[in-house]
Design a protein around this motif. Structure first.
Motif, mmCIF file in Angstrom:
data_model
loop_
_atom_site.group_PDB
_atom_site.id
_atom_site.type_symbol
_atom_site.label_atom_id
_atom_site.label_comp_id
_atom_site.label_asym_id
_atom_site.label_seq_id
_atom_site.Cartn_x
_atom_site.Cartn_y
_atom_site.Cartn_z
ATOM 1 N N ASP A 360 5.386 2.834 -6.287
ATOM 2 C CA ASP A 360 5.048 3.071 -4.882
ATOM 3 C C ASP A 360 3.535 3.077 -4.742
ATOM 4 O O ASP A 360 2.865 4.052 -5.082
ATOM 5 C CB ASP A 360 5.640 4.402 -4.407
ATOM 6 C CG ASP A 360 5.445 4.626 -2.909
ATOM 7 O OD1 ASP A 360 4.767 3.795 -2.267
ATOM 8 O OD2 ASP A 360 5.951 5.635 -2.395
ATOM 9 N N THR A 361 2.996 1.975 -4.242
ATOM 10 C CA THR A 361 1.544 1.847 -4.075
ATOM 11 C C THR A 361 1.127 1.912 -2.611
ATOM 12 O O THR A 361 -0.007 1.579 -2.283
ATOM 13 C CB THR A 361 1.046 0.522 -4.682
ATOM 14 O OG1 THR A 361 1.686 -0.572 -4.013
ATOM 15 C CG2 THR A 361 1.343 0.461 -6.173
ATOM 16 N N GLY A 362 2.054 2.313 -1.729
ATOM 17 C CA GLY A 362 1.713 2.429 -0.324
ATOM 18 C C GLY A 362 1.823 1.148 0.459
ATOM 19 O O GLY A 362 1.330 1.062 1.586
ATOM 20 N N GLY A 363 2.458 0.139 -0.120
ATOM 21 C CA GLY A 363 2.636 -1.143 0.556
ATOM 22 C C GLY A 363 2.475 -2.282 -0.422
ATOM 23 O O GLY A 363 1.512 -2.318 -1.202
ATOM 24 N N ALA A 364 3.408 -3.233 -0.382
ATOM 25 C CA ALA A 364 3.428 -4.296 -1.393
ATOM 26 C C ALA A 364 2.241 -5.240 -1.287
ATOM 27 O O ALA A 364 1.750 -5.738 -2.300
ATOM 28 C CB ALA A 364 4.732 -5.087 -1.279
ATOM 29 N N GLU A 365 1.755 -5.508 -0.063
ATOM 30 C CA GLU A 365 0.707 -6.512 0.107
ATOM 31 C C GLU A 365 -0.670 -5.957 -0.246
ATOM 32 O O GLU A 365 -1.399 -6.536 -1.042
ATOM 33 C CB GLU A 365 0.730 -7.045 1.544
ATOM 34 C CG GLU A 365 2.022 -7.752 1.916
ATOM 35 C CD GLU A 365 2.324 -8.938 1.026
ATOM 36 O OE1 GLU A 365 1.379 -9.635 0.595
ATOM 37 O OE2 GLU A 365 3.512 -9.183 0.741
ATOM 38 N N ASP A 366 -1.062 -4.847 0.367
ATOM 39 C CA ASP A 366 -2.387 -4.272 0.112
ATOM 40 C C ASP A 366 -2.421 -3.416 -1.152
ATOM 41 O O ASP A 366 -3.461 -3.297 -1.793
ATOM 42 C CB ASP A 366 -2.833 -3.415 1.299
ATOM 43 C CG ASP A 366 -3.239 -4.242 2.503
ATOM 44 O OD1 ASP A 366 -3.673 -5.380 2.313
ATOM 45 O OD2 ASP A 366 -3.119 -3.740 3.639
#
Length: 434
Positions: A360-366
């Protein structure tokens, strides 16, 4: 979608070619006989390819001058490699090598322009990459182009003078340069390669999604001086599996569940890996990486030691070769040669990794919180713990962790969260400095 069989292709083993005479400055005094002797010593290890590095300022000293003689010498090197059964991948924009930056004068000081966004610089880079690719397009042993060596380091700190860009500008640059390579040599394996800030550094404009989705294959560069060896020691599970971790981390972002991954750079840097452990680390790193499905190959950094007559390298850079500067075989080289012999003629078909750890990095794109993947981060440490327990984990994005079709396509049957795995782990320093 059912799990597909891993492509039945032979593993590739190679080296990043560091010339014994003059290091990469050898292009200034190109000696075909010295190159042939270097390549003979690599072919003797059983290797099947090399990655080579033109120096961008020497090949394109003016924006509208790509030196024909330099291009001819690159072709000579490729032909010498072919005579010894070695395929060739060419890094175009050098760029950055072993702590030194090599940028042409027409991008610096009085002519300072952003490397990734200036229209004139983009046009010059585009034509340069196209020209190199076209010069080798008819050579059967030409694998394709890598855009540059870890050129992402020019876009962000800790570089002392970065050319700042956005994620969108990084993607546009990558797509344009890959297209230029394809125009020069259609159908070859053209790719890009970043150092691990793309995977580990919050806010870095080059992203995991770009690395895992743009280009023919995903390239990973595994260096354990990034906080891994400092935290886990030279023989720690995380240290000996760092390359495997990056390979599996890349798969979390890949849209193709069987996208090939090239371990394009990996080495045994002293003192983080003591010299007496270099062979053990080399063997463990490669064996662990080859336990990952869909690996294209392994390319060790580097072929030959840097001569001690050359000044100002970081100390660890001098001794990374499989062979000494005098072409004598070193313990790491013996380990690689033994692995090459062991794998000769074998198919690479490791079992599917059915256990996955959520990323979980807070969003796959950014991926704004991608530091959770770095040494000391929750994902990194949980993966190391599962690996030490023998679980052979892969990784899956939080956005896809409950997507049944995605999990099935990758053969994932068990999913864990990092915080659950890490319960009870001792506290320690945060992610290592990049």
């Amino acid at each position: 979608m059912p799990v597909q069989d891993t492509a039945r292709r032979p593993l590739r083993f190679g080296a990043n070619y560091t010339p014994t005479q003059g290091w990469f400055h050898h292009w200034l005094d190109f000696d075909p006989d010295a190159v042939r002797a270097d390549l003979d010593s690599l072919a003797a290890l059983g290797l099947d390819h090399i990655r080579v590095f033109p120096l961008w300022p020497l090949f394109q000293p003016n924006r509208t001058l790509i030196r024909p003689r330099a291009v001819e010498q690159l072709v000579q090197l490729a032909d010498a490699a072919a005579e010894r059964g070695l395929d060739v991948n060419v890094d175009g924009l050098q760029g950055h090598l072993s702590s030194f930056d090599f940028l042409p004068a027409w991008t610096q000081t009085w002519h300072r322009r952003n490397l990734f966004t200036d229209p004139d610089v983009l046009a010059g880079q585009e034509e340069y990459l196209r020209t190199l690719a076209a010069a080798l397009a008819d050579r059967p042993n030409f694998l394709g182009m890598t855009l540059g060596n870890e050129i992402n380091q020019f876009s962000d700190g800790p570089h002392p003078d970065p050319d700042r860009i956005t994620r969108g500008q990084a993607a546009a640059w990558l797509e344009r340069m890959l297209t230029a390579c394809e125009r020069g040599a259609p159908g070859r394996m053209h790719l890009h390669a970043e150092y691990d800030a793309a995977w580990y550094r919050d806010g870095h404009p080059f992203t995991p999604a770009q690395a895992a989705r743009l280009g023919s294959v995903t390239a990973v560069h595994s260096w354990v001086f990034n906080g891994t060896a400092q935290r886990h020691g030279p023989a720690g599970t995380a240290t000996e599996h760092h390359a495997a971790y990056l390979i599996e981390l890349s798969k979390a972002w890949a849209t193709d569940p069987h996208r090939p991954v090239w371990l394009q750079e990996v080495g045994a840097p002293a003192p983080h890996i003591p010299a007496e452990r270099a062979a053990d680390f080399t063997e463990a790193t490669v064996v662990n990486a080859l336990d990952c499905p869909d690996v294209w190959g392994v390319t060790w950094w580097c072929s030959h030691d840097v001569s001690r007559s050359l000044a100002d390298f970081p100390e660890l850079e001098y001794g990374l070769g499989l062979l000494g500067n005098d072409r004598t075989l070193k313990p790491a080289g013996k380990a690689i040669a033994a692995l090459v012999e062991e794998w000769r003629g074998r198919e690479h078909r490791p079992p599917v990794r059915s256990t996955a750890l959520v990323v979980d990095t807070g969003g796959a794109e950014d991926a704004p919180r991608r530091s959770v993947c770095a040494p000391g981060g929750a994902v990194f440490e949980a993966w190391a713990r599962l690996t030490a327990q023998g679980a052979r984990p892969t990784l899956v994005l939080a956005e896809l962790a409950q997507d049944a079709a995605h999990l099935t396509s990758r053969g994932i049957t068990e999913v864990h969260k990092a915080d659950e795995v890490c319960q009870g782990l001792p506290s320690g320093p945060g992610p290592g400095a990049l």
